[in-house]
Write a protein that holds these residues in place. Sequence first.
Motif, PDB file in Angstrom:
ATOM      1  N   ALA A 128      56.325  25.456  38.104  1.00  0.00           N
ATOM      2  CA  ALA A 128      56.298  26.801  38.692  1.00  0.00           C
ATOM      3  C   ALA A 128      57.718  27.274  39.003  1.00  0.00           C
ATOM      4  O   ALA A 128      58.530  26.510  39.513  1.00  0.00           O
ATOM      5  CB  ALA A 128      55.457  26.793  39.963  1.00  0.00           C
ATOM      6  N   GLN A 129      57.988  28.544  38.687  1.00  0.00           N
ATOM      7  CA  GLN A 129      59.328  29.108  38.864  1.00  0.00           C
ATOM      8  C   GLN A 129      59.425  29.985  40.104  1.00  0.00           C
ATOM      9  O   GLN A 129      60.519  30.338  40.519  1.00  0.00           O
ATOM     10  CB  GLN A 129      59.718  29.942  37.628  1.00  0.00           C
ATOM     11  N   SER A 130      58.269  30.396  40.660  1.00  0.00           N
ATOM     12  CA  SER A 130      58.349  31.358  41.765  1.00  0.00           C
ATOM     13  C   SER A 130      57.407  31.008  42.922  1.00  0.00           C
ATOM     14  O   SER A 130      56.662  31.849  43.407  1.00  0.00           O
ATOM     15  CB  SER A 130      58.081  32.770  41.246  1.00  0.00           C
ATOM     16  N   GLY A 131      57.459  29.733  43.303  1.00  0.00           N
ATOM     17  CA  GLY A 131      56.882  29.357  44.577  1.00  0.00           C
ATOM     18  C   GLY A 131      55.396  29.098  44.617  1.00  0.00           C
ATOM     19  O   GLY A 131      54.704  29.013  43.597  1.00  0.00           O
ATOM     20  N   PHE A 132      54.896  28.959  45.855  1.00  0.00           N
ATOM     21  CA  PHE A 132      53.529  28.526  46.118  1.00  0.00           C
ATOM     22  C   PHE A 132      52.505  29.516  45.575  1.00  0.00           C
ATOM     23  O   PHE A 132      51.457  29.116  45.040  1.00  0.00           O
ATOM     24  CB  PHE A 132      53.359  28.350  47.635  1.00  0.00           C
ATOM     25  N   GLY A 133      52.831  30.807  45.688  1.00  0.00           N
ATOM     26  CA  GLY A 133      51.889  31.825  45.211  1.00  0.00           C
ATOM     27  C   GLY A 133      51.591  31.644  43.736  1.00  0.00           C
ATOM     28  O   GLY A 133      50.434  31.724  43.299  1.00  0.00           O
ATOM     29  N   GLU A 134      52.623  31.361  42.957  1.00  0.00           N
ATOM     30  CA  GLU A 134      52.432  31.160  41.519  1.00  0.00           C
ATOM     31  C   GLU A 134      51.606  29.895  41.252  1.00  0.00           C
ATOM     32  O   GLU A 134      50.718  29.875  40.398  1.00  0.00           O
ATOM     33  CB  GLU A 134      53.791  31.033  40.815  1.00  0.00           C
TER      34      GLU A 134
END
Length: 513
Positions: free
Chosen positions: A237-243
């Motif tokens: 994942a490149q953009s954190g927990f949300g992704e």
Amino acid sequence: MAPAEPQYIRINARDNVAVVVNEGGLPAGTLFASGLELREDIPEAHKVALTHLAEGDAIVRYGEIIGIASRAITRGSWVHEGLMKLPEAPPLSSCPLATAPPPALAPLDGYAFQGYRNPDGTAGTRNILGISTTVQCVAPTVEHAVRRIRAEILPRYPHVDDVVAITHPYGCGVAIDAPGAIIPIRTLRNLALHPNFGGEVLVVSLGCEKLQPARLMAASELPILESEPSYAVLQNAQSGFGEIVANIMMLAEKKIARLNENRRVTCPASDLVVGLQCGGSDALSGVTANPAVGFAADLLVRAGATVMFSEVTEVRDAAHLLTARAATPEVARAFVREMAWYDDYLRQGGADRAANPTPGNKKGGLTNIVEKAMGSIAKAGSSALMAVAGPGERVTQKGLVFAATPASDFICGTLQLAASMNVHIFTTGRGTPYGLAMAPVIKVATNSGLARRWPDLIDIDAGRIATAEKTVEEVGWEIFLTVLDVASGKKKTWADHWGLHNDFALFNPGPVT
Ligand code: CA
């Protein structure tokens, strides 16, 4: 209701002890119809001496020696742990190999259930999305995603029963090349392929762990499709927990949409894989619940189903009886191999089979592991032993199968699920609210007092056998028909009603690093 008359149950004509079955036990001076008089108070489910016993005499129950009298015991006395020594376990080297396999039981035709037919030919009793994990690091993240899937996705797919995260402490910080590692790894693999998951596999991996997805499952079992990977790797994942969470939810929804197309169809009873277990046993377990389950086990075997019994330490003292019952010498030798492996495992840990009986078992009248084992194997009914599986192996044979597991309720349940169990029968005397998320658990009480105290946790009361309200055969049929109804989703177990689902517990005999 408790019988008005004082009553004891003797199992075998050779027995020199019997079990008091009156609720609350019986006081000193109680006179039985047989002429036996109690010399002292005896608690419910505890043993009374039917004859005078000298020091060194064998104490016999189930027609087998369960102990050696450590001092003289007067007729009518309470026979408890303080008065007997544990006999040696039957030597594995002299176990008879398939010397007395019972003849095949008469087929029982015409019984079926409504189940989910899987692409691999197995049948599910539930329609569940399973999300497997390779390592504990991802567990809270997957559990977070599962909470959101239940709240946001499942309501749109009414034919899917549940989403279950298979989380566990394994996967890293362990000696993954040690011989024992094969057990937790194949357990996780076989859990991912469970018949109640409808052939859909979803694995969540961290990325850097020892147990890589490719090590967990063969490539053919974990197809890597451009459009729909079967696994998510958190560290990609490149953009954190949300992704991370959105990715798990997106993959889950594709599989849930396919599972939602599944419908129950008529499946023969031979598609059932029923796992048997006991927990919180008492001295009535071997008189009421376990024989009734044994009768149901024979009905299931006659109907062509697979019936698994397990719990190595609780069959070890009956090894000589079970090897004689094996269908072939090869099956008997496989059974001996599993017993020997476990003897060795316990020895390495500085323990032996005497580490079994819990304080609750003893309070319930079970003096030692021999007595517990003789009562425990009653669950296995009377048919020939057809196959033996190691811990975490998938069972594919029909008929009575021994799936080797520890006796710990959660570890045994987890390993029986890995063996592809789709209905679980659990007998209990002391009482436990035990349940599993992946397959329904039918709980059978050994005594009516428990069934009355816990009417909303116990599914079947086998205590009615002790009070002569029902026979073993009647309760056995009730268990068999309940298995079919529960497998069909027509009847809900109490554990499922309340959503009581114990944690997965892997058996890892290998070292932790
Ligand atoms: Ca158990």
